[in-house]
Design a protein around this motif. Structure first.
Motif, mmCIF file in Angstrom:
data_model
loop_
_atom_site.group_PDB
_atom_site.id
_atom_site.type_symbol
_atom_site.label_atom_id
_atom_site.label_comp_id
_atom_site.label_asym_id
_atom_site.label_seq_id
_atom_site.Cartn_x
_atom_site.Cartn_y
_atom_site.Cartn_z
ATOM 1 N N GLU A 1 29.416 38.851 36.720
ATOM 2 C CA GLU A 1 28.115 38.187 36.677
ATOM 3 C C GLU A 1 28.026 37.056 35.662
ATOM 4 O OE1 GLU A 1 24.596 40.586 37.089
ATOM 5 O OE2 GLU A 1 25.801 42.393 37.415
ATOM 6 N N GLY A 2 28.861 37.097 34.624
ATOM 7 C CA GLY A 2 28.803 36.063 33.602
ATOM 8 C C GLY A 2 29.824 34.958 33.770
ATOM 9 N N LEU A 3 31.046 35.344 34.211
ATOM 10 C CA LEU A 3 32.129 34.378 34.357
ATOM 11 C C LEU A 3 32.402 34.014 35.810
ATOM 12 C CD1 LEU A 3 34.613 35.868 31.727
ATOM 13 C CD2 LEU A 3 33.108 33.891 31.446
ATOM 14 N N GLY A 4 31.826 34.761 36.742
ATOM 15 C CA GLY A 4 32.011 34.457 38.153
ATOM 16 C C GLY A 4 33.397 34.760 38.667
ATOM 17 N N ARG A 5 34.009 35.833 38.176
ATOM 18 C CA ARG A 5 35.361 36.189 38.590
ATOM 19 C C ARG A 5 35.348 37.472 39.412
ATOM 20 N NH1 ARG A 5 38.511 34.854 32.885
ATOM 21 N NH2 ARG A 5 37.610 32.766 32.650
ATOM 22 N N TYR A 6 36.271 37.535 40.353
ATOM 23 C CA TYR A 6 36.305 38.655 41.296
ATOM 24 C C TYR A 6 37.455 39.625 41.032
ATOM 25 C CZ TYR A 6 33.191 35.693 44.137
ATOM 26 O OH TYR A 6 32.153 34.921 44.595
ATOM 27 N N ASP A 7 38.224 39.416 39.968
ATOM 28 C CA ASP A 7 39.472 40.155 39.803
ATOM 29 C C ASP A 7 39.408 41.323 38.839
ATOM 30 O OD1 ASP A 7 39.104 38.500 37.627
ATOM 31 O OD2 ASP A 7 41.194 37.840 37.504
ATOM 32 N N GLU B 1 38.327 57.666 36.741
ATOM 33 C CA GLU B 1 38.983 57.911 38.030
ATOM 34 C C GLU B 1 38.620 56.853 39.068
ATOM 35 O OE1 GLU B 1 39.452 62.216 39.313
ATOM 36 O OE2 GLU B 1 37.874 62.437 37.786
ATOM 37 N N THR B 2 37.508 56.137 38.859
ATOM 38 C CA THR B 2 37.124 55.113 39.834
ATOM 39 C C THR B 2 38.111 53.954 39.852
ATOM 40 O OG1 THR B 2 35.659 54.026 38.230
ATOM 41 C CG2 THR B 2 34.675 55.695 39.661
ATOM 42 N N ALA B 3 38.951 53.844 38.817
ATOM 43 C CA ALA B 3 40.001 52.824 38.835
ATOM 44 C C ALA B 3 40.931 53.041 40.019
ATOM 45 C CB ALA B 3 40.784 52.846 37.525
ATOM 46 N N GLU B 4 41.135 54.298 40.400
ATOM 47 C CA GLU B 4 41.996 54.608 41.541
ATOM 48 C C GLU B 4 41.348 54.135 42.841
ATOM 49 O OE1 GLU B 4 42.816 58.801 41.403
ATOM 50 O OE2 GLU B 4 43.190 58.742 39.241
ATOM 51 N N LEU B 5 40.032 54.162 42.889
ATOM 52 C CA LEU B 5 39.307 53.695 44.073
ATOM 53 C C LEU B 5 39.466 52.189 44.259
ATOM 54 C CD1 LEU B 5 37.278 54.732 46.287
ATOM 55 C CD2 LEU B 5 35.442 54.142 44.690
ATOM 56 N N LEU B 6 39.541 51.455 43.133
ATOM 57 C CA LEU B 6 39.586 49.995 43.168
ATOM 58 C C LEU B 6 41.002 49.438 43.172
ATOM 59 C CD1 LEU B 6 36.758 49.291 40.557
ATOM 60 C CD2 LEU B 6 36.582 49.225 43.048
ATOM 61 N N GLU B 7 41.977 50.240 42.793
ATOM 62 C CA GLU B 7 43.349 49.747 42.651
ATOM 63 C C GLU B 7 43.894 49.057 43.900
ATOM 64 O OE1 GLU B 7 47.507 49.335 42.641
ATOM 65 O OE2 GLU B 7 46.443 50.740 43.949
ATOM 66 N N PRO B 8 43.612 49.548 45.112
ATOM 67 C CA PRO B 8 44.176 48.879 46.295
ATOM 68 C C PRO B 8 43.707 47.437 46.486
ATOM 69 C CG PRO B 8 43.414 51.093 46.839
ATOM 70 C CD PRO B 8 42.902 50.782 45.476
ATOM 71 N N TYR B 9 42.596 47.056 45.859
ATOM 72 C CA TYR B 9 42.023 45.738 46.100
ATOM 73 C C TYR B 9 42.502 44.683 45.102
ATOM 74 C CZ TYR B 9 39.247 48.821 48.958
ATOM 75 O OH TYR B 9 38.862 49.777 49.874
ATOM 76 N N ARG B 10 43.221 45.096 44.085
ATOM 77 C CA ARG B 10 43.936 44.225 43.152
ATOM 78 C C ARG B 10 43.109 43.030 42.696
ATOM 79 N NH1 ARG B 10 49.053 46.194 43.051
ATOM 80 N NH2 ARG B 10 49.666 47.522 44.804
ATOM 81 N N GLU B 11 43.495 41.796 43.096
ATOM 82 C CA GLU B 11 42.813 40.610 42.576
ATOM 83 C C GLU B 11 41.373 40.484 43.063
ATOM 84 O OE1 GLU B 11 44.983 38.978 46.273
ATOM 85 O OE2 GLU B 11 45.256 40.548 44.767
ATOM 86 N N TRP B 12 40.967 41.333 43.986
ATOM 87 C CA TRP B 12 39.591 41.338 44.488
ATOM 88 C C TRP B 12 38.814 42.567 43.998
ATOM 89 C CZ3 TRP B 12 38.122 36.932 46.490
ATOM 90 C CH2 TRP B 12 39.050 36.113 47.143
ATOM 91 N N ALA B 13 39.287 43.224 42.956
ATOM 92 C CA ALA B 13 38.682 44.488 42.525
ATOM 93 C C ALA B 13 37.205 44.343 42.170
ATOM 94 C CB ALA B 13 39.449 45.062 41.334
ATOM 95 N N GLY B 14 36.822 43.230 41.554
ATOM 96 C CA GLY B 14 35.420 43.032 41.199
ATOM 97 C C GLY B 14 34.539 42.890 42.422
ATOM 98 N N LEU B 15 34.980 42.070 43.370
ATOM 99 C CA LEU B 15 34.205 41.889 44.598
ATOM 100 C C LEU B 15 34.200 43.170 45.423
ATOM 101 C CD1 LEU B 15 32.558 39.718 46.038
ATOM 102 C CD2 LEU B 15 34.620 39.090 47.302
#
Length: 286
Positions: A219-225, A250-264
């Motif tokens: 929200e502050g830097l506009g990055r999706y990674d 543990e939610t890191a495991e939920l986001l890991e597959p999305y890599r550079e798009w983890a924020g989005l």
């Protein structure tokens, strides 16, 4: 308002989807009209935006700088088509990404605002966090049109005493960390710093963890990674998926597959879960 800009968003974009829950002390979204108060070149400026049926987003502001600032906040030029393609066949996000394909995060006016939001939102219910954030901004930031206020700057927050934030409802330790960080670095300079360096610097500060860094990045830097690891909504989702209590990390495991798009991906997972668009079945009510 003297400047009007008609912008064709790059890639799929829906202002209605993106701004639906974006109203706060600095902006509103009502009946398709997005209104924000901005600090531009030392003055307070009102800017508005709306989307036409053909997809064009019209921005009306008092200056070209204000129009450009609002264009960035609405992420009109940040095409996320690669993300949509990458999750097209994903078992979790595939259907949701098609239903929500025009969704992008609406950014706040300053990195300091995102940091304040992160500190206010730690471990408390979202509505209560937003009320706390609004109280602080309305008390300390300049007012503009439509009873809205500008976003706080690093200097604004660094000039406060932690006791002032405590009196407004922010936990004493979080207030002290917020003020100390704003007195140490100029947060807007983080725009020119790689995400891993930003994360390393912020996580050294007491009271800032992965979720807070994710809020600043998204929200502050506009990055999706950088994902929203530990978000309470993602904790609920993972609990529903696994059928047992889970910890925030543990939610890191939920986001890991999305890599550079983890924020989005974090944002899409939260939006999809709230709408019942994820394949969690009856476990969603757990």
């Amino acid at each position: 308002m003297s400047v009007e800009l008609a912008a064709a968003p790059r890639g799929p974009y829906s202002l209605a989807l993106s701004a639906r829950l974006s109203s706060d002390a600095t902006r509103t979204f009502r009946d398709g009209l997005f209104t924000a108060v901005l600090a531009v070149d030392g003055r307070t400026e009102l800017a508005r935006a709306w989307q036409s049926p053909d997809g064009t987003v019209t921005i009306r502001a008092e200056s070209a700088a204000g129009a450009g600032r609002l264009r960035w906040m609405l992420a009109l030029d940040d095409d996320h088509s690669d993300f949509l393609r990458s999750v097209r066949d994903d078992a979790m996000l595939g259907p949701a990404s098609r239903a929500l394909r025009g969704l992008r995060p609406v950014r706040v006016g300053t990195v300091a605002h995102a940091l304040l939001r992160a500190f206010c939102g730690q471990l408390i219910e979202a509505k209560r966090a937003r009320r706390l954030e609004q109280t602080i901004i309305r008390r300390m930031c300049a007012a503009g049109g439509e009873r809205l206020h500008v976003s706080p700057t690093t200097r604004d927050l660094g000039a406060l005493a932690p006791s002032q934030l405590r009196a407004l409802g922010l936990h004493a330790g979080r207030g002290a960390s917020l003020v100390r960080l704003c007195r140490t670095i100029e947060l807007e300079r983080l725009h020119g710093v790689p995400t891993d360096v930003v994360a390393s610097r912020l996580e050294r500060e007491r009271g800032l963890g992965p979720w807070s860094v994710g809020v600043v990045c998204l929200e502050g830097l506009g990055r999706y990674d950088y994902g929203l690891v530990g978000d309470l909504g993602l904790v609920k989702l993972l609990r529903a998926l696994r059928g047992r209590p889970v910890e925030g990390w543990e939610t890191a495991e939920l986001l890991e597959p999305y890599r550079e798009w983890a924020g989005l991906a974090s944002m899409y997972l939260l939006a999809a879960y709230s709408r019942g668009l994820l394949p969690v079945g009856d476990a969603r009510a757990a």
